[in-house]
Design a protein around this motif. Structure first.
Motif, PDB file in Angstrom:
ATOM      1  N   ILE A   1       0.843  -0.901  -0.246  1.00 21.26           N
ATOM      2  CA  ILE A   1       0.046   0.279  -0.377  1.00 21.26           C
ATOM      3  C   ILE A   1       1.023   1.529  -0.036  1.00 21.26           C
ATOM      4  CG2 ILE A   1      -1.605   1.296   1.382  1.00 21.26           C
ATOM      5  CD1 ILE A   1      -2.831  -1.328   2.473  1.00 21.26           C
ATOM      6  N   GLN A   2       0.037   2.111  -0.932  1.00 19.27           N
ATOM      7  CA  GLN A   2       1.470   2.853  -0.784  1.00 19.27           C
ATOM      8  C   GLN A   2       0.634   4.572  -1.048  1.00 19.27           C
ATOM      9  OE1 GLN A   2       4.662   2.639  -3.732  1.00 19.27           O
ATOM     10  NE2 GLN A   2       5.149   0.831  -3.223  1.00 19.27           N
ATOM     11  N   GLY A   3       1.132   5.766  -0.787  1.00 17.13           N
ATOM     12  CA  GLY A   3       0.616   7.103  -0.479  1.00 17.13           C
ATOM     13  C   GLY A   3       0.633   7.830   0.046  1.00 17.13           C
ATOM     14  N   ASP A   4      -0.028   8.330   0.076  1.00 11.10           N
ATOM     15  CA  ASP A   4       0.283  10.286   1.324  1.00 11.10           C
ATOM     16  C   ASP A   4       0.130   9.459   2.529  1.00 11.10           C
ATOM     17  OD1 ASP A   4      -1.231  11.976   3.395  1.00 11.10           O
ATOM     18  OD2 ASP A   4      -0.387  12.888   2.163  1.00 11.10           O
ATOM     19  N   PRO A   5       1.320   9.699   3.367  1.00  9.04           N
ATOM     20  CA  PRO A   5       1.411   9.265   5.412  1.00  9.04           C
ATOM     21  C   PRO A   5       0.598   9.238   5.504  1.00  9.04           C
ATOM     22  CG  PRO A   5       3.520  10.198   3.593  1.00  9.04           C
ATOM     23  CD  PRO A   5       2.574  10.553   2.946  1.00  9.04           C
ATOM     24  N   LEU A   6      -0.173  10.589   5.801  1.00 11.27           N
ATOM     25  CA  LEU A   6      -0.913  10.694   6.818  1.00 11.27           C
ATOM     26  C   LEU A   6      -2.355   9.403   6.267  1.00 11.27           C
ATOM     27  CD1 LEU A   6      -2.786  12.548   8.250  1.00 11.27           C
ATOM     28  CD2 LEU A   6      -3.799  13.536   6.909  1.00 11.27           C
TER      29      LEU A   6
END
Length: 227
Positions: free
Chosen positions: A22-27
């Motif tokens: 799963i990847q994307g914005d840390p928040l």
């Protein structure tokens, strides 16, 4: 935590699954991980209205496995999101509670939901964002703590000693940003903070610039926050 809050956190994000990760914005990632989402219940995102710094919100139209109707979930800056909710669903102490958390440096996100009164996917696909983002039910606040890294204060000190100016650019709540700046000593102790607001001209009202002294309140005691 209520089921609808969990569903909002599990669906209202911009994460992608790439090579099994799963990847994307840390928040967004931390928010999704907090749901402990598993294969027990499937939710399909049918439409996504992405986040932007100017809009301060994002929303999705989703459908749960086995459901014949659709749901709207929204997340965003609390002050902005509350404008799209039915007034009677927003707690009367909303502003005070928001201030309590931002004064402690927490990052605060609001969540909202509504059922869509339509049955066909084709109707969902043609919906305008304005129609989707209206008359929502306020679900609550998501409180997240983003602690300073141990190297932050020493690096800022080194920059000051080298007479290199540092600035903060953030989409967080203003009070959260001020509290973080004070805790990192980016704002020196004892300094006063002035809020400057520029307003564009509107019809017969000329453009204006206002100054306001931000109250100098120290960070209060920490809280254990479950949601």
């Amino acid at each position: 935590m209520s089921r609808r809050k969990v569903l909002a956190m599990a669906s209202c994000h911009s994460l992608i699954l790439l090579d099994g990760t799963i990847q994307g914005d840390p928040l967004d990632l931390k928010m999704f991980e907090g749901t402990a989402w598993g294969p027990v219940e499937a939710i399909t995102v049918l439409r996504q209205f992405p986040f932007s710094s100017s809009l301060q919100r994002m929303s999705v139209v989703a459908q749960l496995a086995g459901d014949s109707h659709f749901h709207v979930y929204m997340k965003g800056a609390p002050e902005m999101l509350a404008r799209f909710c039915r007034p009677e669903t927003v707690p009367k102490n909303f502003s005070q509670e928001l201030r309590n958390y931002t004064m402690q440096g927490f990052r605060v996100i609001a969540l909202a939901h509504k059922n869509l009164k339509m049955q066909k996917l084709s109707e969902v696909e043609s919906l305008a964002r304005e129609k989707v983002e209206s008359e929502l039910t306020f679900l609550g606040l998501l409180i997240m703590e983003n602690r300073l890294k141990k190297e932050t204060k020493p690096v800022l000190k080194e920059l000051r000693e080298a007479r290199i100016r540092t600035v903060m650019i953030t989409g967080d709540n203003l009070q959260t940003a001020i509290t973080v700046a004070k805790n990192s000593e980016m704002i020196p102790r004892g300094s006063q903070v002035i809020l400057v607001e520029a307003n564009e001209p509107e019809e017969s009202v000329p453009a204006s610039v206002t100054w306001q002294l931000v109250e100098n309140q120290e960070r209060g005691p920490g809280k254990n926050v479950s949601e």
